[in-house]
Enzyme design. Structure first.
Site, PDB file in Angstrom:
ATOM      1  N   ASP A  15      12.486   1.903  -2.195  1.00 20.27           N
ATOM      2  CA  ASP A  15      11.111   1.424  -2.450  1.00 20.27           C
ATOM      3  C   ASP A  15      11.101   0.651  -3.760  1.00 20.27           C
ATOM      4  OD1 ASP A  15       8.283   1.129  -2.154  1.00 20.27           O
ATOM      5  OD2 ASP A  15       7.970   2.749  -3.574  1.00 20.27           O
ATOM      6  N   SER A  16      10.037  -0.125  -3.948  1.00 19.77           N
ATOM      7  CA  SER A  16       9.891  -0.850  -5.210  1.00 19.77           C
ATOM      8  C   SER A  16       9.742   0.115  -6.387  1.00 19.77           C
ATOM      9  CB  SER A  16       8.646  -1.740  -5.142  1.00 19.77           C
ATOM     10  OG  SER A  16       7.506  -0.937  -4.906  1.00 19.77           O
ATOM     11  N   CYS A  78       8.965   0.984   2.002  1.00 17.93           N
ATOM     12  CA  CYS A  78       8.018   0.135   1.285  1.00 17.93           C
ATOM     13  C   CYS A  78       7.433  -0.833   2.309  1.00 17.93           C
ATOM     14  CB  CYS A  78       8.760  -0.635   0.197  1.00 17.93           C
ATOM     15  SG  CYS A  78       7.756  -1.858  -0.653  1.00 17.93           S
ATOM     16  N   GLU A 164       1.688   3.906 -10.309  1.00 18.93           N
ATOM     17  CA  GLU A 164       2.862   3.748 -11.180  1.00 18.93           C
ATOM     18  C   GLU A 164       2.539   4.191 -12.617  1.00 18.93           C
ATOM     19  OE1 GLU A 164       6.265   2.337 -10.607  1.00 18.93           O
ATOM     20  OE2 GLU A 164       5.740   2.899  -8.567  1.00 18.93           O
ATOM     21  N   CYS A 198       0.708   1.666   2.578  1.00 18.80           N
ATOM     22  CA  CYS A 198       1.507   1.512   1.357  1.00 18.80           C
ATOM     23  C   CYS A 198       1.980   2.901   0.981  1.00 18.80           C
ATOM     24  CB  CYS A 198       0.663   0.914   0.237  1.00 18.80           C
ATOM     25  SG  CYS A 198       1.539   0.901  -1.340  1.00 18.80           S
ATOM     26  N   HIS A 200       2.808   4.189  -1.717  1.00 22.34           N
ATOM     27  CA  HIS A 200       2.275   4.761  -2.965  1.00 22.34           C
ATOM     28  C   HIS A 200       0.953   5.498  -2.740  1.00 22.34           C
ATOM     29  CE1 HIS A 200       5.102   2.104  -5.061  1.00 22.34           C
ATOM     30  NE2 HIS A 200       4.725   2.609  -6.210  1.00 22.34           N
TER      31      HIS A 200
HETATM   32  N1  DGL Z   1       5.280   1.299  -1.907  1.00 20.10           N
HETATM   33  C1  DGL Z   1       5.145  -0.115  -1.714  1.00 20.10           C
HETATM   34  C2  DGL Z   1       4.496  -0.380  -0.350  1.00 20.10           C
HETATM   35  O1  DGL Z   1       4.572   0.491   0.506  1.00 20.10           O
HETATM   36  C3  DGL Z   1       4.433  -0.686  -2.887  1.00 20.10           C
HETATM   37  C4  DGL Z   1       4.628  -2.112  -3.002  1.00 20.10           C
HETATM   38  C5  DGL Z   1       4.513  -2.642  -4.389  1.00 20.10           C
HETATM   39  O2  DGL Z   1       5.465  -2.471  -5.141  1.00 20.10           O
HETATM   40  O3  DGL Z   1       3.485  -3.261  -4.678  1.00 20.10           O
HETATM   41  O4  DGL Z   1       3.968  -1.423  -0.074  1.00 20.10           O
END
Ligand code: DGL
Length: 279
Positions: A15-16, A78, A164, A198, A200
């Protein structure tokens, strides 16, 4: 350079940032026997408003790194990367890297479940700007429902930065979450099912529930992706046999471990150690 053990074939989860840990946690609960390696590109998160080219480049770097660690199977946990980079990587890069390896995303398995949750065919999708503008959810939902589901989307560009930065239950979280949910229901007041598109966003569920009409079902991806991975491994015994099974977990981050470890421990509900890498 550290050599990777021949028989170490962990399942990679990428993931990011921290969001993919919500998917990893569900997968490890469902399938605890496998080895896992998680990579969070925290130094470059969020990906949500980055261009196609940049998301593709970063995702390919992460996947290449996970392959170098012994992964045969990687879950792109992600949505932004699944929407903007996955298809190109599956179609163009994998055949050149190693066509026996697999990279799977989180959008398709989530979408497949939607028809069984909505009773009136009105579905809402919350996601990053990148995921929403890609149109991946409406496109994939149209395929699985024969165009019978009306999909209404809302981009929530502030939600990943809130997660974050550990702003989960704050005045700022209340403000942005309530505003986006209000926007979504103004566009379609009949929505009966909302998907958190998402990885997150599950961290914001207590705040989301405060503003979501009580009759609306909220779908999070972790449990859905975990069951879908279990099914995938049942259907692909050749991959299931390759994946090593010592129940280990290794965490990699592109940020400092001092930043990553306490947050990752919170997400996973246990103390964890991480290693910093450069992509
Ligand atoms: N967890 C990522 C997603 O599912 C976040 C993306 C991001 O870094 O903006 O889209």
């Amino acid at each position: 350079m550290k050599l990777v053990q021949q028989d170490y074939k962990p399942i990679g989860v990428f993931d990011s940032g921290y969001g993919g840990l919500t998917i990893l946690k569900s997968i490890m609960t469902e399938l605890p026997q496998y080895d896992y390696i998680y990579l969070g590109d925290n130094a470059r998160a969020p990906y949500g408003s980055r261009s196609y080219d940049v998301v593709y480049e970063y995702t390919l770097q992460a996947i290449t790194h996970l392959f170098s660690q012994g992964c045969e199977l990687i879950i792109v946990a992600c949505n932004t990367a699944s929407a903007k980079a996955l298809r190109t990587i599956q179609q163009n890069d994998l055949p050149l890297i190693d066509s026996s390896k697999r990279v799977l995303g989180v959008i398709r398995p989530s979408v497949e479940k939607i028809p069984q949750y909505t009773s009136n065919g009105h579905v809402g999708v919350l996601g990053t700007t990148g995921t929403i503008l890609s149109g991946s959810y409406p496109m994939e939902i149209a395929k699985v429902s024969n165009n019978e589901i009306l999909v209404t989307q809302e981009a929530c560009p502030m939600w990943v930065p809130l997660v974050e930065n550990d702003e989960l239950e704050s005045v700022a979280a209340d403000y942005f979450v309530s505003r986006n949910i209000q926007n979504l229901f103004e566009k379609d007041p009949q929505i009966d099912t909302v998907i958190l598109g998402c990885t997150h966003y599950p961290l914001l569920i207590p705040t989301i529930q405060k503003f979501l009409p009580s009759h609306v079902q909220l779908l999070e991806q972790g449990p859905i992706v975990a069951v879908s991975l279990r099914d995938y491994l049942n259907r692909h015994p050749e991959m299931e046999q390759i994946c090593s099974k010592k129940g280990s977990l290794k965490l990699l981050t592109t940020e400092s471990v001092q930043n990553f470890e306490p947050r990752a421990s919170l997400f996973l509900g246990r103390q964890v150690k991480a290693e910093k890498i450069q992509l």
